[in-house]
Design an enzyme around this catalytic site. Structure first.
Site, short mmCIF file in Angstrom:
data_model
loop_
_atom_site.label_atom_id
_atom_site.label_comp_id
_atom_site.label_asym_id
_atom_site.label_seq_id
_atom_site.Cartn_x
_atom_site.Cartn_y
_atom_site.Cartn_z
N GLY B 17 4.43 -2.05 12.51
CA GLY B 17 5.08 -0.92 13.17
C GLY B 17 4.77 0.35 12.40
CB ALA B 20 -0.47 3.22 11.57
CB ILE B 47 7.27 -5.88 6.27
CG1 ILE B 47 7.03 -7.38 6.13
CG2 ILE B 47 6.17 -5.08 5.58
CD1 ILE B 47 5.78 -7.87 6.81
CB ALA B 55 3.67 17.76 5.90
CE LYS B 83 1.84 21.82 6.64
NZ LYS B 83 1.14 20.57 6.33
N PRO B 101 -2.75 28.95 5.10
CG PRO B 101 -3.15 31.11 5.92
CD PRO B 101 -3.52 30.17 4.81
#
Lengths: 470, 508
Positions: B17, B20, B47, B55, B83, B101
């Site tokens: 799971g 990914a 697990i 991020a 962000k 940036p």
């Protein structure tokens, strides 16, 4: 720190020479002196640039100070939607037209629809249909118009463009000279002066050599093969808006329709053409930029002008020179990057051209034997494999030919993918068929409305003359 | 009419799971009809998952859009914040700080890159750093945020953004999405893998319960364990530890008591670096370091000392090996996420690597014959991506002037891949940046890091340095003014989040 560059010497003659001078004159800082040395005794082989540009030439010519009105009014330059290949390998005919990215419907590329329907791909390319019908018009901005996806290049006479650039490139710091080359004077591997046969010395910080494949300034490059070529002009044929290339067992012939003349080029193996204009070697310099010497145009590489590749390479090399023009006498870094990028471009153009010879049942003639006597490069094998597998187009680092060019070529050469994009299974046969049918109908309807290419350029010229008060 | 595709993939099994696994399952559920292809995901509550990539970079927006996810809903569900870039501290020298940036820094003029004008002005005494010409950076430092507008005339159109979020919640969000679209989740731990005797292809995964899950195709999303790719199929690992020497991380979360920052912070430490990633409910912190140069205890001390509040949990140790698999698609299995490879999240690329791993599979979606032609192309493309990201991350370590610790001495003096060396040499000579095709990080990114870490070219573009300085200064001043005016009108990041996508957990 090494000394700043204060002078550049451009030597040679012809198209690459004048293009380089125009580019440098318009872009280099004012304190760099430019010397133009027109070398005598050079054979004019500029027809080996192929008489056809890619669409990107529009902006490139602009950067050289030549806008489209100037080209059309002051030279025989004409528009072209691409190249029509006839009897390629004795049996293949297709139009290698210039095209913007193909439509994508339901997240699936248009060419996959054609793969699924096993439909002739050229029917879905407006400039292929228009070109074969001898029609031309500038692509409009309106995205709903099928012609908006077409692109065009220019067909041209290199001597015409050379003369036009020569008259347009005037700059106080550009000093034009002429003479016959004698030798380069060097110290520690750097050339500091060029001597003419009359003893005149021209000092320089940087040399750009545009004197062709048998340049007297450097050693000749390793040749892959030699070709002979001959050009001739004849009365204009109406209704051509494509370059035409027809293969023969010993080579090929091309014709482009300029505004007032047709320009022919015959290329073949030695002995295949009577009274050829010149012999030329196909090959390249491995490092065109060495120390403070840069070979450009045919002095760096010669590619058979079967596609717009020779003009693409010339254009890219000049643009690359501008972006990497040395800032000091230590040019090691610039040379390394230039050679890397230039080598990549050449390799990728060669892949595109080599691909044209990867044909089952290719003719057993001397010309075809010579061109195919070495196995196809791995990168090309991968490209062909991927396309044959499922119509996927593998692209490498910043290739000069775009994915659309490759797809058109693959289909043109009769490569039919074994499978289509699996996502098409989510659509019904009717939906797929309707998509293609609608596109084809729109194209045919639009082409009917387009004027013949010769009439279009005449009217365009009249309009420009009126606008510019000629 | 073309014939059908022949043998087709009828069942796909995703093992693992986490981000990914669920990103893979969600994408498959979006692209394939459940009646055509059955997608099963096996995961075990026993697990744990490694919460990588809290991020992100702007490409995540495309991924979510491809899934048809509503931004507000997703952000609220994952405690997400916006962000606008990454602040790097102490990388070039101790005390240095710069912003990488998203989006443009300045506007190119006369066909010449903006940074050449900035370099010229800098030479003439302009003390403003280059990121002062980026609206994303300026907004970030003012803790402001708005969404970009679709009007090229407005400087606000230049804003590019990504997200910070809780990766565990993102996986949970995608799980719901995928299950609603027919993905079957199976709870269990795989104890055995059945392979075809002749081909070595994976055929079944046997669970601890005795249940066997069959599949035509498998995704290995088992993290560092690489259970299918490494253990079962024996694919070797390409170790890049000599270029990227960090091999461990200590992570912990804490409360955010300051203003809500719309940017990630990456602060270089004595033997690595520390991240700070703010979500709506907490700040994620992690100290990545090299165990060859620092002990685990020292690493924990540094992590905690630099956190703005007490840790909400005991610091958690994660060991890793930097590099990637020699092959990402082997037989009938693809590794996605940490099982494919690991590059430290200095530029927040972890989720992006997952995203591309899936999207390239989708683009090359095979029929049941799994032709080697398709597999080779997939491996070529993914390897190229790993190498490009690797080079950009190495740049941060190599382009340092720090001599204060053994670790930085090592980084400063280490040899780097030729592809990176050439780029650095080219920039040093004349400020030129040549990107490669499909390079994830464009010119602006390379320039931000190179200049931010004091790699200055020897010579400014001669055309620019020929211009009157007053003319250049006027152009630069007009850019900062329009950026400053726009930022002034923006709401704070916190205000924007509160109005746009507040998380119920944050309210609580």
């Amino acid at each position: 720190m090494s000394a700043p560059i204060k002078s550049v010497l451009v030597c040679g003659s012809g198209l690459a020479y004048e293009m380089t001078l125009a580019a440098l004159s318009l872009n280099l800082p004012g304190d760099i002196q430019i010397t133009a040395l027109q070398l005598g005794g050079l054979v004019n082989r500029d027809s080996f640039y192929g008489h056809l540009t890619a669409p990107s030439a529009y902006n490139f010519f602009l950067s050289l100070g030549l806008d489209e009105p100037n080209l059309i009014l002051n030279s025989q330059t004409n528009f072209s939607f691409g190249t029509a290949y006839e009897s390629w390998a004795g049996h293949l005919n297709w139009t290698q037209c210039f095209h913007q990215p193909f439509p994508v419907w339901d997240n699936i590329a248009m060419h996959q629809y054609a793969v699924h329907m096993k439909a002739p791909f050229s029917a879905f390319l407006i400039n292929s249909v228009a070109g074969l019908n001898g029609r031309f018009a500038h692509p409009p901005h309106d995205k709903n118009n099928p012609l908006s996806r077409a692109e065009y290049g220019y067909v041209f006479d290199p001597d015409d463009i050379t003369a036009l650039l020569r008259s347009a490139t005037t700059s106080a710091r550009l000093v034009r000279q002429s003479g016959v080359f004698s030798k380069l004077l060097s110290k520690n591997g750097t050339h500091y002066s060029l001597e003419l046969d009359d003893g005149t010395l021209i000092e320089t910080d940087f040399i750009v050599d545009c004197s062709g494949y048998d340049s007297p300034l450097s050693e000749n490059f390793e040749l892959g093969a030699t070709r002979i070529a001959k050009t001739n002009k004849e009365a204009v044929t109406p209704g051509i808006s494509l370059k035409h290339i027809k293969a023969n067992p010993m080579g090929w012939e091309s014709v482009v329709r300029l505004q007032r003349e047709n320009l022919h080029l015959s290329v073949g193996l030695e002995g295949s053409i009577s009274d050829p204009d010149y012999v030329v070697g196909i090959g390249r310099k491995l490092s065109p930029w060495k120390s403070n010497y840069l070979a450009l145009g045919h002095a760096a590489c010669v590619v058979e002008p079967l596609t717009p590749a020779p003009m693409m390479l010339l254009q890219r090399d000049i643009e690359r020179l501008l972006s990497l023009f040395p800032v000091s006498s230590d040019m090691t870094v610039e040379a390394k990057e230039y050679n890397r990028l230039s080598g990549n471009d050449l390799e990728h153009c060669q892949l595109f051209q080599r691909s044209m010879f990867e044909i089952k049942n290719a003719p057993k003639s001397a010309y075809w034997n010579q061109v195919t006597n070495t196995p196809a490069p791995k990168k090309l094998e991968r490209k062909i494999e991927q396309f044959l597998s499922r119509g996927y187009v593998t692209m490498y680092d910043l290739e000069p030919f775009h994915a659309e060019d490759w797809i058109i070529q693959h289909f043109g050469l009769g490569r039919q993918p074994e499978r289509y994009d699996i996502y098409l299974d989510q659509l019904s046969e009717k939906q797929i068929s309707q998509r293609l049918g609608q596109l084809s109908a729109n194209i045919n309807s639009m082409v009917q409305k387009m004027p013949p290419g010769d009439r279009y350029v005449q009217n365009f010229r009249r309009y420009l003359e009126k606008k510019h008060g000629v | 009419m073309a014939s059908s595709q022949g043998k087709k993939i009828r069942s796909i099994v995703v093992l693992g799971g986490g981000s990914a696994g669920w990103m893979t399952a969600a994408t498959l559920s979006r692209m394939l009809k459940p009646e055509d292809v059955k997608v099963t995901l096996i995961e075990s509550e026993q697990i744990g998952t490694v919460g990588v990539g809290e991020a992100t970079i702007p490409d995540i927006i495309n991924f979510n859009a491809m899934l048809g996810i509503d931004e507000r809903e997703f952000m609220a569900a994952t405690n997400a914040t916006f962000k606008l870039g990454i602040e790097f501290n102490n990388w070039g020298k101790r005390g240095d700080s710069y912003m990488h940036p998203f989006g443009l820094q300045g506007a190119d003029m006369m066909g010449i890159d903006f940074h050449q004008f900035w370099l010229y002005s800098h030479q003439q005494g302009n003390s403003k750093p280059i990121w002062k010409y980026s609206i994303s950076a300026e907004a970030a430092y003012d803790n402001k945020f708005v969404l970009p507008v679709n009007d090229n005339r407005s400087v606000v159109s230049q804003i590019r953004y990504a997200y910070h979020f809780d990766a565990t919640l993102y996986a949970r969000f995608l799980r719901k999405y995928a299950e609603e679209r027919g993905v079957v989740r199976v709870e269990g731990k795989v104890v055995d893998v059945g392979q075809n005797d002749q081909t070595g292809y994976i055929e079944t995964l046997k669970l601890g319960s005795g249940e066997e899950i069959e599949g035509d195709f498998f995704f290995d999303c088992t993290g560092f364990r690489a259970m299918l790719m490494g253990k079962t199929l024996g694919v070797k690992f390409d170790d890049w530890g000599h270029w990227l020497p960090c091999n461990a991380a200590q992570t912990a979360a804490c409360k955010d008591t300051g203003p809500l920052k719309p940017y990630t912070v990456a602060t270089a430490k004595d033997a690595g670096w520390q991240w700070r990633i703010p979500t709506q409910t907490r700040v994620g912190n992690g100290h990545i370091y090299s165990q060859n140069f620092m002990s685990d205890d020292e690493a924990v001390d540094i992590l905690v000392k630099d956190m703005e509040n007490k840790p909400m949990n005991d610091p958690r140790l994660i060991r890793f090996r930097t590099g990637c698999q020699k092959s990402f698609w082997e037989k009938n299995c693809i590794a996605v996420g940490l099982s494919a490879g690991f590059l430290e999240p200095l530029e927040s690329t972890s989720l992006y690597l997952i995203q591309v791993g899936i999207s390239r599979f989708i683009a090359l979606y095979p029929d049941g014959n799994l032709s080697s032609v398709v597999r080779e192309e997939y491996n070529r493309q993914i390897r190229q991506l790993f190498v490009q990201v690797r080079d950009f991350i190495i740049l941060h370590y190599k382009a340092t002037q720090r001599t204060d610790t053994e670790f930085w001495e090592y980084c400063r003096n280490m040899s780097v891949p030729d592809s990176l060396k050439d780029k650095m040499d080219l920039f040093r000579a004349g400020g030129r940046v040549f990107r490669y095709e499909d390079d994830l990080f464009g010119k602006t990114s390379w320039i931000a890091v190179l200049l931010g870490q004091n790699v200055f070219p020897e010579v400014v573009d001669p055309i620019v340095s020929d211009l009157p300085i007053a003319q250049v200064e006027r152009s630069l001043a007009s850019m900062t003014k329009s950026i400053g005016d726009a930022v002034l009108k923006m709401p704070t990041h916190k205000e924007f989040i509160g109005q746009y996508c507040p998380s119920p957990m944050a309210k609580a």
